[in-house]
Scaffold this motif. Structure first.
Motif, PDB file in Angstrom:
ATOM      1  N   ALA A  89      25.683  -6.734   2.335  1.00  0.00           N
ATOM      2  CA  ALA A  89      26.196  -5.860   3.398  1.00  0.00           C
ATOM      3  C   ALA A  89      27.674  -6.130   3.654  1.00  0.00           C
ATOM      4  O   ALA A  89      28.474  -5.201   3.837  1.00  0.00           O
ATOM      5  N   TYR A  90      28.051  -7.410   3.667  1.00  0.00           N
ATOM      6  CA  TYR A  90      29.465  -7.784   3.829  1.00  0.00           C
ATOM      7  C   TYR A  90      30.290  -7.155   2.704  1.00  0.00           C
ATOM      8  O   TYR A  90      31.349  -6.572   2.933  1.00  0.00           O
ATOM      9  N   GLU A  91      29.788  -7.280   1.476  1.00  0.00           N
ATOM     10  CA  GLU A  91      30.530  -6.773   0.323  1.00  0.00           C
ATOM     11  C   GLU A  91      30.653  -5.247   0.349  1.00  0.00           C
ATOM     12  O   GLU A  91      31.692  -4.689  -0.013  1.00  0.00           O
ATOM     13  N   LEU A  92      29.603  -4.590   0.801  1.00  0.00           N
ATOM     14  CA  LEU A  92      29.658  -3.137   0.921  1.00  0.00           C
ATOM     15  C   LEU A  92      30.738  -2.730   1.932  1.00  0.00           C
ATOM     16  O   LEU A  92      31.548  -1.821   1.671  1.00  0.00           O
ATOM     17  N   GLY A  93      30.775  -3.397   3.066  1.00  0.00           N
ATOM     18  CA  GLY A  93      31.814  -3.106   4.055  1.00  0.00           C
ATOM     19  C   GLY A  93      33.203  -3.375   3.507  1.00  0.00           C
ATOM     20  O   GLY A  93      34.152  -2.617   3.742  1.00  0.00           O
ATOM     21  N   PHE A  94      33.319  -4.448   2.749  1.00  0.00           N
ATOM     22  CA  PHE A  94      34.605  -4.841   2.143  1.00  0.00           C
ATOM     23  C   PHE A  94      35.117  -3.722   1.220  1.00  0.00           C
ATOM     24  O   PHE A  94      36.281  -3.320   1.300  1.00  0.00           O
ATOM     25  N   CYS A  96      34.088  -0.532   1.176  1.00  0.00           N
ATOM     26  CA  CYS A  96      34.279   0.725   1.922  1.00  0.00           C
ATOM     27  C   CYS A  96      35.603   0.712   2.683  1.00  0.00           C
ATOM     28  O   CYS A  96      36.254   1.751   2.826  1.00  0.00           O
ATOM     29  N   ALA A  97      36.022  -0.448   3.168  1.00  0.00           N
ATOM     30  CA  ALA A  97      37.301  -0.532   3.875  1.00  0.00           C
ATOM     31  C   ALA A  97      38.448  -0.149   2.944  1.00  0.00           C
ATOM     32  O   ALA A  97      39.466   0.380   3.377  1.00  0.00           O
ATOM     33  N   VAL A 152      25.669   0.746   7.015  1.00  0.00           N
ATOM     34  CA  VAL A 152      25.381   0.679   5.579  1.00  0.00           C
ATOM     35  C   VAL A 152      25.255   2.093   4.996  1.00  0.00           C
ATOM     36  O   VAL A 152      25.967   2.469   4.057  1.00  0.00           O
ATOM     37  N   GLY A 155      28.633   4.118   5.442  1.00  0.00           N
ATOM     38  CA  GLY A 155      29.715   3.741   4.532  1.00  0.00           C
ATOM     39  C   GLY A 155      29.517   4.346   3.147  1.00  0.00           C
ATOM     40  O   GLY A 155      30.457   4.854   2.536  1.00  0.00           O
TER      41      GLY A 155
END
Lengths: 193, 193
Positions: A89-94, A96-97, A152, A155
């Motif tokens: 989840a952290y990596e997905l946000g990373f 997407c940013a 999630v 994004g």
């Protein structure tokens, strides 16, 4: 012919007993769809031995690979609970940013609200005085018709992707690659090159 | 006097029965430490009523607020399982990708390995033939001496923050603000302005 797009393959496979084989199978499948699975090639220096320093080293390596990747495909299959792996989840946000294309897949075909209601609250949810559904602990049972938390799903949607859902044999929930393959096909069709 | 730095306050408080009060208390505390708690002011248009579209709307709003924020303070208290709220993990990754200062706090003083071993595996973990600790399901029990997954701890460490751990009354695990207050003090001391 342009260089293949580099994919960051996120997921909790490293924790599996057959982790190395599963990761290699994911990489081979990714190549078969015309992408390059992006991996850390190391810096020459041996990684630190102390556990916390080693954790930071892996985290920094993963972030470097993400910055060098063109898109992310995240394994969102529930891991040690009702949601996706938290590192994923952290990596997905990373990603997407940075506005990079984001895709996901899960080997549990149910939505978040079904896992929350069925698995976590064992069906014991009730509407409060305002009509808001709550679990036995008073926490809100949100239902956006999504696979997981709205950040999630949101994004991925906003970055041009989809979340492929599959039902697989229970014993294969963490290593079946059918949903990844479907996801790779969709990514190939949607992305340039 | 420069404008106060804008803080994105991430956490699962919206799901609490007393969510509105807790969020307002967090905002008040944030102001007391010289920061501005950043919030979504809306776009004039009413949000969509359909659940999936509403979820996307909230997700887009949260990302807009994050892009407009100078730092993140994330409530990493375990939520519906042994890890932090997955939406919060996404948001932490999102802010770390932009290189913004990141801080965290948790009202469970234990590390990830203690929750995984004690709460999830009920103590039933064993070393495999190679000496790797594994749970009853064969999954690796990783121990980096960290609060949560290494991406979470690593991102905060690399972006200049800390994770404050507190032990609180069990009934207050999701709304005690002592750790947030300590975190705000550390952020004030470390950041300019």
């Amino acid at each position: 012919m342009p260089a293949p797009m580099k994919v960051y393959l996120a997921g909790p496979e490293v924790f599996l007993p057959n982790g190395r084989e599963v990761i290699e199978a994911k990489q081979a499948l990714t190549r078969r769809y015309g992408f390059e699975p992006n991996v850390w090639l190391g810096e020459g220096e041996p990684p630190p031995a102390e556990p916390f320093a080693f954790g930071l080293y892996i985290s920094a390596a993963n972030e470097a690979v993400m910055r060098d990747s063109d898109l992310i495909i995240a394994n969102l299959t529930p891991f040690r609970g009702i949601s996706a792996d938290i590192g994923t989840a952290y990596e997905l946000g990373f990603m997407c940013a940075m506005g990079k294309p984001a895709f996901g897949y899960t080997n549990d075909p149910r939505g978040y609200v079904e896992r929350l209601t069925g698995d976590f609250y064992a069906g014991k949810v009730e509407a409060d005085a305002e009509g808001v559904l709550r679990g036995t602990d008073g926490l809100m049972v949100e239902d956006h018709g999504m696979v997981d938390n709205l950040m999630v799903d949101g994004g991925i949607d906003r970055n041009g992707g989809v979340i492929v859902r599959r039902r697989v044999e229970p014993a294969r929930i963490l290593d079946d690659l059918g949903a990844l393959e479907e996801c790779l096909g969709i990514a190939r069709d949607r992305l340039p090159g």
